[in-house]
Design a protein around this motif. Sequence first.
Motif, PDB file in Angstrom:
ATOM      1  N   THR A 158       0.717  -0.988   0.051  1.00 21.52           N
ATOM      2  CA  THR A 158      -0.068  -0.070   0.131  1.00 21.52           C
ATOM      3  C   THR A 158       0.977   1.407  -0.024  1.00 21.52           C
ATOM      4  OG1 THR A 158       0.077  -0.208   2.508  1.00 21.52           O
ATOM      5  CG2 THR A 158      -1.900  -1.203   1.331  1.00 21.52           C
ATOM      6  N   TYR A 159       0.434   2.190  -0.646  1.00 26.42           N
ATOM      7  CA  TYR A 159       1.144   3.887  -0.546  1.00 26.42           C
ATOM      8  C   TYR A 159       1.073   4.273   0.751  1.00 26.42           C
ATOM      9  CZ  TYR A 159       1.184   3.956  -5.694  1.00 26.42           C
ATOM     10  OH  TYR A 159       1.423   3.517  -7.150  1.00 26.42           O
ATOM     11  N   HIS A 200      -1.105  10.273  -2.452  1.00 21.74           N
ATOM     12  CA  HIS A 200      -2.360   9.569  -2.710  1.00 21.74           C
ATOM     13  C   HIS A 200      -1.975   8.336  -3.539  1.00 21.74           C
ATOM     14  CE1 HIS A 200      -1.057  11.557  -6.733  1.00 21.74           C
ATOM     15  NE2 HIS A 200      -1.169  12.756  -6.054  1.00 21.74           N
ATOM     16  N   SER A 201      -3.097   7.515  -4.048  1.00 19.59           N
ATOM     17  CA  SER A 201      -2.791   6.243  -4.841  1.00 19.59           C
ATOM     18  C   SER A 201      -2.712   6.290  -6.218  1.00 19.59           C
ATOM     19  CB  SER A 201      -3.984   5.165  -4.281  1.00 19.59           C
ATOM     20  OG  SER A 201      -5.268   5.919  -4.918  1.00 19.59           O
ATOM     21  N   TYR A 202      -2.566   7.561  -6.871  1.00 21.20           N
ATOM     22  CA  TYR A 202      -2.647   7.612  -8.385  1.00 21.20           C
ATOM     23  C   TYR A 202      -1.101   7.699  -8.758  1.00 21.20           C
ATOM     24  CZ  TYR A 202      -7.360   9.010  -7.522  1.00 21.20           C
ATOM     25  OH  TYR A 202      -8.452   9.276  -7.272  1.00 21.20           O
ATOM     26  N   ASN A 237       4.558  10.956  -7.566  1.00 16.03           N
ATOM     27  CA  ASN A 237       4.164   9.990  -6.769  1.00 16.03           C
ATOM     28  C   ASN A 237       4.690   8.503  -7.064  1.00 16.03           C
ATOM     29  OD1 ASN A 237       2.861   9.070  -4.279  1.00 16.03           O
ATOM     30  ND2 ASN A 237       1.290   8.111  -5.361  1.00 16.03           N
TER      31      ASN A 237
END
Length: 71
Positions: free
Chosen positions: A6-7, A11-13, A18
């Motif tokens: 998990t990041y 954010h997860s994008y 990122n």
Amino acid sequence: MVQRLTYQLHHSYATKSNQHRIVKTPGSKLVYQTTKKGASGPKCPITSKRIQGVFICYPSMFFMILFFELL
């Protein structure tokens, strides 16, 4: 079985700001490690092309490189 990751920070994008690497810790766990964006290096103000022969780094690191070259 595959370990799920998990990041941790942003954010997860998967955007340019990122980016992550998968790193194995000494306890043989897989974790995400956030990578820095690369510096573009100095450019000519007239032609906006990169100057050859000059290190590509951030301005704060450029001072350290020049300092250690003088020693």
